[in-house]
Write a protein that holds these residues in place. Structure first.
Motif, PDB file in Angstrom:
ATOM      1  N   ASN A 106      46.543  49.379  31.027  1.00 42.89           N
ATOM      2  CA  ASN A 106      47.423  48.229  30.887  1.00 42.89           C
ATOM      3  C   ASN A 106      48.433  48.433  29.767  1.00 42.89           C
ATOM      4  N   VAL A 107      49.530  47.722  29.888  1.00 43.06           N
ATOM      5  CA  VAL A 107      50.580  47.795  28.874  1.00 43.06           C
ATOM      6  C   VAL A 107      50.037  47.418  27.506  1.00 43.06           C
ATOM      7  N   ASN A 108      49.117  46.427  27.464  1.00 45.28           N
ATOM      8  CA  ASN A 108      48.541  46.005  26.181  1.00 45.28           C
ATOM      9  C   ASN A 108      47.228  46.725  25.844  1.00 45.28           C
ATOM     10  N   ASN A 109      46.891  47.739  26.668  1.00 49.39           N
ATOM     11  CA  ASN A 109      45.703  48.575  26.420  1.00 49.39           C
ATOM     12  C   ASN A 109      44.402  47.775  26.269  1.00 49.39           C
ATOM     13  N   SER A 110      44.247  46.738  27.083  1.00 49.16           N
ATOM     14  CA  SER A 110      43.002  45.970  27.075  1.00 49.16           C
ATOM     15  C   SER A 110      42.577  45.655  28.504  1.00 49.16           C
ATOM     16  N   TYR A 111      41.308  45.306  28.691  1.00 48.03           N
ATOM     17  CA  TYR A 111      40.792  44.971  30.022  1.00 48.03           C
ATOM     18  C   TYR A 111      40.824  43.457  30.222  1.00 48.03           C
ATOM     19  N   PRO A 112      41.118  42.993  31.435  1.00 50.53           N
ATOM     20  CA  PRO A 112      41.012  41.555  31.685  1.00 50.53           C
ATOM     21  C   PRO A 112      39.539  41.132  31.747  1.00 50.53           C
ATOM     22  N   LYS A 113      39.224  39.997  31.179  1.00 50.94           N
ATOM     23  CA  LYS A 113      37.854  39.471  31.247  1.00 50.94           C
ATOM     24  C   LYS A 113      37.683  38.680  32.533  1.00 50.94           C
ATOM     25  N   PHE A 114      36.451  38.638  33.020  1.00 53.80           N
ATOM     26  CA  PHE A 114      36.157  37.860  34.235  1.00 53.80           C
ATOM     27  C   PHE A 114      35.975  36.393  33.871  1.00 53.80           C
ATOM     28  N   PRO A 115      36.366  35.478  34.771  1.00 51.53           N
ATOM     29  CA  PRO A 115      37.112  35.734  36.010  1.00 51.53           C
ATOM     30  C   PRO A 115      38.611  35.844  35.720  1.00 51.53           C
ATOM     31  N   PHE A 116      39.324  36.509  36.620  1.00 54.24           N
ATOM     32  CA  PHE A 116      40.781  36.555  36.516  1.00 54.24           C
ATOM     33  C   PHE A 116      41.388  36.534  37.913  1.00 54.24           C
ATOM     34  N   LEU A 117      42.664  36.213  37.963  1.00 56.79           N
ATOM     35  CA  LEU A 117      43.393  36.206  39.228  1.00 56.79           C
ATOM     36  C   LEU A 117      44.183  37.502  39.336  1.00 56.79           C
ATOM     37  N   SER A 118      44.079  38.155  40.465  1.00 53.70           N
ATOM     38  CA  SER A 118      44.818  39.394  40.695  1.00 53.70           C
ATOM     39  C   SER A 118      45.872  39.161  41.767  1.00 53.70           C
ATOM     40  N   LEU A 119      47.112  39.468  41.432  1.00 56.79           N
ATOM     41  CA  LEU A 119      48.203  39.433  42.403  1.00 56.79           C
ATOM     42  C   LEU A 119      48.472  40.868  42.825  1.00 56.79           C
ATOM     43  N   VAL A 120      48.099  41.196  44.059  1.00 51.56           N
ATOM     44  CA  VAL A 120      48.286  42.550  44.595  1.00 51.56           C
ATOM     45  C   VAL A 120      49.548  42.555  45.449  1.00 51.56           C
ATOM     46  N   ILE A 121      50.562  43.265  44.995  1.00 48.40           N
ATOM     47  CA  ILE A 121      51.854  43.293  45.697  1.00 48.40           C
ATOM     48  C   ILE A 121      52.289  44.741  45.898  1.00 48.40           C
ATOM     49  N   SER A 122      52.448  45.103  47.166  1.00 49.52           N
ATOM     50  CA  SER A 122      52.787  46.493  47.482  1.00 49.52           C
ATOM     51  C   SER A 122      53.563  46.553  48.783  1.00 49.52           C
ATOM     52  N   GLY A 123      53.762  47.779  49.275  1.00 46.74           N
ATOM     53  CA  GLY A 123      54.463  47.965  50.532  1.00 46.74           C
ATOM     54  C   GLY A 123      53.690  47.435  51.723  1.00 46.74           C
ATOM     55  N   GLY A 124      52.366  47.362  51.587  1.00 45.34           N
ATOM     56  CA  GLY A 124      51.543  46.918  52.712  1.00 45.34           C
ATOM     57  C   GLY A 124      50.767  45.639  52.476  1.00 45.34           C
ATOM     58  N   HIS A 125      50.740  45.151  51.224  1.00 40.83           N
ATOM     59  CA  HIS A 125      49.873  44.013  50.912  1.00 40.83           C
ATOM     60  C   HIS A 125      50.534  43.020  49.966  1.00 40.83           C
ATOM     61  N   THR A 126      50.211  41.760  50.180  1.00 39.64           N
ATOM     62  CA  THR A 126      50.582  40.697  49.240  1.00 39.64           C
ATOM     63  C   THR A 126      49.433  39.703  49.255  1.00 39.64           C
ATOM     64  N   GLN A 127      48.656  39.683  48.178  1.00 41.29           N
ATOM     65  CA  GLN A 127      47.466  38.839  48.134  1.00 41.29           C
ATOM     66  C   GLN A 127      47.211  38.297  46.734  1.00 41.29           C
ATOM     67  N   ILE A 128      46.629  37.109  46.689  1.00 38.99           N
ATOM     68  CA  ILE A 128      46.095  36.567  45.445  1.00 38.99           C
ATOM     69  C   ILE A 128      44.578  36.601  45.576  1.00 38.99           C
ATOM     70  N   ILE A 129      43.922  37.247  44.631  1.00 36.59           N
ATOM     71  CA  ILE A 129      42.477  37.458  44.698  1.00 36.59           C
ATOM     72  C   ILE A 129      41.821  36.916  43.434  1.00 36.59           C
ATOM     73  N   GLN A 130      40.775  36.144  43.621  1.00 42.02           N
ATOM     74  CA  GLN A 130      39.972  35.690  42.485  1.00 42.02           C
ATOM     75  C   GLN A 130      38.903  36.739  42.226  1.00 42.02           C
ATOM     76  N   VAL A 131      38.901  37.292  41.029  1.00 43.99           N
ATOM     77  CA  VAL A 131      37.980  38.378  40.681  1.00 43.99           C
ATOM     78  C   VAL A 131      36.929  37.840  39.712  1.00 43.99           C
ATOM     79  N   ASN A 132      35.703  37.676  40.203  1.00 40.93           N
ATOM     80  CA  ASN A 132      34.617  37.140  39.384  1.00 40.93           C
ATOM     81  C   ASN A 132      33.797  38.233  38.712  1.00 40.93           C
ATOM     82  N   ASP A 133      33.800  39.413  39.309  1.00 40.08           N
ATOM     83  CA  ASP A 133      33.122  40.587  38.759  1.00 40.08           C
ATOM     84  C   ASP A 133      33.712  41.801  39.459  1.00 40.08           C
ATOM     85  N   PHE A 134      33.263  42.983  39.076  1.00 37.52           N
ATOM     86  CA  PHE A 134      33.841  44.195  39.647  1.00 37.52           C
ATOM     87  C   PHE A 134      33.825  44.192  41.175  1.00 37.52           C
TER      88      PHE A 134
END
Length: 343
Positions: free
Chosen positions: A127-155
């Protein structure tokens, strides 16, 4: 003292061949071979992609091992992308990984491509800030094939909150870019030419999809119809307004993404947001998210370094390492899948 496991990750879901070696979340090597041949076809040709993976994977593996300064017999497990993606490309990667696993008599770890994008944030200093996100967090996955909002409660406890109902954000930008006269992939060219543009010069419609799902077909059609009308009146319209067009398109796409994430925050109460996927390298999207959430210290935004936004072996290797630590091994009989599966 017990040796920290060394994991090799193989990514072959689309056209880029990625191979990485990780130990203790540290990237020892990260090799990416781009298939530039697809540019002349205006998009990825699946048959060509799979053939080139067959050539490139052995080269990338050899280079990754050399760059990591290890012997192949030091590798403890092999992880690879099982899906989603182009089935031919996935089969090539799977076949190589299975053979590698059997040849060295080491465990096999299958990885979901989208999960890997999410978990790329757990690579050391990814990461730009060199730290890990703590659980839970929201992940916005945006790419050539995917656009999703994911709730991440654990790995490996993730829940899809919203997905695109039609085109992905990356696909949308590429299609608009083609009309603007850019070659594939066009998204980065829109970003480049937007830097000196007026992002309020042109107004385009935003989709009105309820809930947390996305839709980009209406936005794409609005832009394309607008350009068509203007070109009918002035064939030099795009040339004379290119920077302003690109800046305006970028602003709207960033706002669409931000507004959906805001809704997800209100619904879940989660204030940590992590962006991932190739489009998360986009400067305007990053700037929009950082500037908006910087207004309140309760929010945390995690941005991956640009080398980890694209499809890469490191995200496959880190996911494999996290599975290895939990003894989540797989059989050589696993079969790749092309369509997205629920986690």
């Amino acid at each position: 003292m017990k040796k920290k496991p060394i994991i090799i990750g193989i990514e072959s879901s689309c056209d880029d061949t990625g191979v990485s070696i990780i130990q203790n979340r540290n990237v020892l090597s990260n090799i990416i071979i781009h298939q530039k041949i697809h540019k002349k076809y205006g998009g990825v040709v699946p048959e060509l992609a799979s053939r080139l993976h067959d050539i490139n994977i052995p080269k990338a593996v050899q280079k990754a091992i050399f760059s990591a300064k290890i012997d192949r017999y030091q590798i403890d497990a092999v992880s690879f992308t099982l899906g989603p993606g182009l089935i031919g490309s996935l089969l090539v990667g799977a076949s190589f990984a299975k053979s590698f696993s059997m040849g060295l008599e080491i465990p096999l770890l299958t990885v979901d491509h989208i999960q890997a994008h999410v978990l790329s944030h757990f690579i050391q200093n990814a990461n730009v800030n060199n730290s890990y996100p703590k659980f839970p967090f929201l992940s916005l996955v945006i790419s050539g094939g995917h656009t999703q909002i994911i709730q991440v409660n654990d790995f490996f406890q993730m829940k899809i909150l919203g997905s695109t109902l039609d085109d992905s954000i990356g696909e949308t930008l590429d299609k608009i870019a083609r009309k603007l006269g850019f070659h594939y992939p066009g998204g980065p060219m829109i970003e480049f030419f937007s830097k000196n543009g007026n992002d309020k010069k042109f107004i385009f419609s935003k989709p009105t999809v309820s809930g947390l799902d996305f839709s980009f077909s209406g936005f794409k059609s609005d832009v394309l119809q607008f350009l068509k009308k203007k070109l009918n009146k002035n064939t030099f319209f795009i040339k004379h307004n290119l920077s302003d067009l690109c800046a305006s398109i970028q602003r709207i796409t960033a706002e669409i993404l931000l507004e959906k994430v805001q809704k997800a925050i209100l619904k879940t109460g989660i204030s940590r947001i992590a962006l991932s996927g190739g489009v998360s390298a986009n400067y305007e999207i990053r700037r929009t998210f950082v500037s908006f959430f910087a207004k309140d210290t309760k929010y945390e935004v995690f941005l991956p370094k640009k080398k980890y936004t694209m499809d890469n072996g490191a995200m496959i290797a880190i996911t494999g390492l996290l599975k290895y630590e939990r003894n989540l091994f797989d059989s050589v009989h696993v079969i790749p899948y092309s369509k997205f599966k629920t986690f």
